[in-house]
Design an enzyme around this catalytic site. Sequence first.
Site, mmCIF file in Angstrom:
data_model
loop_
_atom_site.group_PDB
_atom_site.id
_atom_site.type_symbol
_atom_site.label_atom_id
_atom_site.label_comp_id
_atom_site.label_asym_id
_atom_site.label_seq_id
_atom_site.Cartn_x
_atom_site.Cartn_y
_atom_site.Cartn_z
ATOM 1 N N THR A 178 0.851 -1.198 0.000
ATOM 2 C CA THR A 178 0.000 0.000 0.000
ATOM 3 C C THR A 178 0.882 1.241 0.000
ATOM 4 O O THR A 178 1.986 1.215 0.540
ATOM 5 C CB THR A 178 -0.847 -0.045 1.290
ATOM 6 O OG1 THR A 178 -1.782 -1.101 1.158
ATOM 7 C CG2 THR A 178 -1.559 1.258 1.577
ATOM 8 N N ARG B 267 -14.619 -7.056 -0.028
ATOM 9 C CA ARG B 267 -13.840 -6.668 1.153
ATOM 10 C C ARG B 267 -13.200 -5.271 0.988
ATOM 11 O O ARG B 267 -12.611 -4.952 -0.035
ATOM 12 C CB ARG B 267 -12.742 -7.713 1.367
ATOM 13 C CG ARG B 267 -11.858 -7.466 2.595
ATOM 14 C CD ARG B 267 -10.598 -6.705 2.250
ATOM 15 N NE ARG B 267 -9.736 -6.556 3.428
ATOM 16 C CZ ARG B 267 -8.685 -5.743 3.470
ATOM 17 N NH1 ARG B 267 -8.366 -5.013 2.428
ATOM 18 N NH2 ARG B 267 -7.951 -5.655 4.560
ATOM 19 N N GLY C 219 -10.610 -2.612 3.227
ATOM 20 C CA GLY C 219 -9.731 -2.541 4.404
ATOM 21 C C GLY C 219 -9.806 -1.197 5.102
ATOM 22 O O GLY C 219 -10.794 -0.466 5.008
ATOM 23 N N ASP C 220 -8.730 -0.885 5.781
ATOM 24 C CA ASP C 220 -8.684 0.319 6.616
ATOM 25 C C ASP C 220 -8.422 1.602 5.834
ATOM 26 O O ASP C 220 -8.752 2.699 6.302
ATOM 27 C CB ASP C 220 -7.539 0.178 7.625
ATOM 28 C CG ASP C 220 -6.207 -0.008 6.901
ATOM 29 O OD1 ASP C 220 -6.106 -0.961 6.097
ATOM 30 O OD2 ASP C 220 -5.284 0.797 7.107
ATOM 31 N N THR D 139 -0.253 1.275 6.956
ATOM 32 C CA THR D 139 -0.226 0.122 6.053
ATOM 33 C C THR D 139 -0.049 -1.148 6.860
ATOM 34 O O THR D 139 0.698 -1.164 7.833
ATOM 35 C CB THR D 139 0.892 0.243 5.002
ATOM 36 O OG1 THR D 139 0.948 -0.991 4.267
ATOM 37 C CG2 THR D 139 2.252 0.502 5.627
ATOM 38 N N GLY D 140 -0.767 -2.194 6.455
ATOM 39 C CA GLY D 140 -0.668 -3.460 7.174
ATOM 40 C C GLY D 140 -1.999 -4.167 7.192
ATOM 41 O O GLY D 140 -2.841 -3.957 6.309
ATOM 42 N N THR D 141 -2.206 -4.980 8.207
ATOM 43 C CA THR D 141 -3.418 -5.800 8.288
ATOM 44 C C THR D 141 -4.623 -4.922 8.644
ATOM 45 O O THR D 141 -4.900 -4.648 9.806
ATOM 46 C CB THR D 141 -3.237 -6.875 9.367
ATOM 47 O OG1 THR D 141 -2.728 -6.247 10.555
ATOM 48 C CG2 THR D 141 -2.233 -7.935 8.928
ATOM 49 N N GLY D 142 -5.338 -4.519 7.599
ATOM 50 C CA GLY D 142 -6.348 -3.480 7.719
ATOM 51 C C GLY D 142 -7.445 -3.743 8.729
ATOM 52 O O GLY D 142 -7.931 -2.814 9.384
HETATM 53 N N1 ASP Z 1 -3.991 -1.957 4.858
HETATM 54 C C1 ASP Z 1 -4.276 -2.481 3.539
HETATM 55 C C2 ASP Z 1 -5.615 -3.173 3.571
HETATM 56 O O1 ASP Z 1 -5.907 -3.837 4.531
HETATM 57 C C3 ASP Z 1 -3.250 -3.412 3.049
HETATM 58 C C4 ASP Z 1 -1.843 -2.949 3.178
HETATM 59 O O2 ASP Z 1 -1.576 -1.943 3.776
HETATM 60 O O3 ASP Z 1 -0.976 -3.624 2.656
HETATM 61 O O4 ASP Z 1 -6.334 -3.082 2.606
#
Ligand code: ASP
Length: 348
Positions: free
Chosen positions: A213, A241, A243-244, A263-266
């Site tokens: 991201t 789906r 995300g965040d 960025t990460g596990t949304g």
């Molecule tokens: N945060 C993003 C999502 O969950 C993914 C990412 O940051 O890599 O969509």
Amino acid sequence: MKMRILNKLFLATLALLAAPMAVAQSWSIAIHGGAGVIERAKLTPERDAQYRAALAKALDAGAKVLSSGGSSLDAVEAVAKIMEDDPLFNAGRGAAIGADGKVTLDAAIMDGTTLKAGAVAGLSTTRHPLSAARKVMEKTRHVFLIGDGADVFAREQGLEQVPNSFFLTARRWAILEEELRDQKLPIPPRPAGLTDDPPKDVRAQSAEARFGTIGIVARDQAGAIVAGTSTGGLTGKRWGRVGDVPVIGAGTYAEAGCAVSATGTGEYFIRLTLARRICEQAGKRGANLQRALDSVIKGDLTRLGGDGGVIAVNGRGDLAWSMNTEGMYRAQQKAGGAARVAIYADEK
Ligand code: ASP
């Protein structure tokens, strides 16, 4: 009379004292290109160099806007356009592909001065999703548009439309196939004409590119701070789906003293309303910015089981980043300073 002269002298001295500070803090910018398991041993020197060059180029575009007196909003959008077009990152072209073989894109932007925000989710034909989010913020009375309607709106605003295949790359397709095999889901037929080399070691690449991201925080010379984020979400995602990233306060947030892009596990970021939580802990004018980042990422997020990283800027233009992953593609620069580009967590 004497009093007035003394007053003038006093004010002049104050201005002189404040001047160097104002110059040093006059603009600043930080960007990220995703966080995740980025291991030194697995990232080849060529890939490492490619990422660093891509980050430096994107950062420079933002720095140019800010150093010439442009706005944070323009700087954020300029950087996003470059990174959305770069297949290395999970945004725009080269974004993560869903289980149905299609790319759907999410983005958001927020202006800390006005608390105005714009967000889009599930775009499938708009080349630059962050620009669409900005149009939502500036041209509608809404904050959040989704799906086909959001693409229609972007087209009506004159933003470039492309076929969904424009976003697909061979590298992300290989990662999708691996993910769907792992999840025991059917693999859609591979579209013809995918460009870029399929990766040799999909497993390693899959880890390297699991995230990707992109996000930007900037402070301009007028003191306005802005956060923006853009993503394709998760590889193999289903059921619409989201995300965040486009959820204001989760992956993207800005207020007067603090702007954050994550960025990460949304899913974890949404549950924690992570970006807003950071700004709250950063306090007035973001005085405790670094402490707030570390406490939320290394504390709350880690305890809940989420992974990722954030970049942030406060009202004075101080920059900070934090992550609980092995790496985050990232870069930052301030007025009068050199660009800093980093990948691994332990890089200073
Ligand atoms: N945060 C993003 C999502 O969950 C993914 C990412 O940051 O890599 O969509």
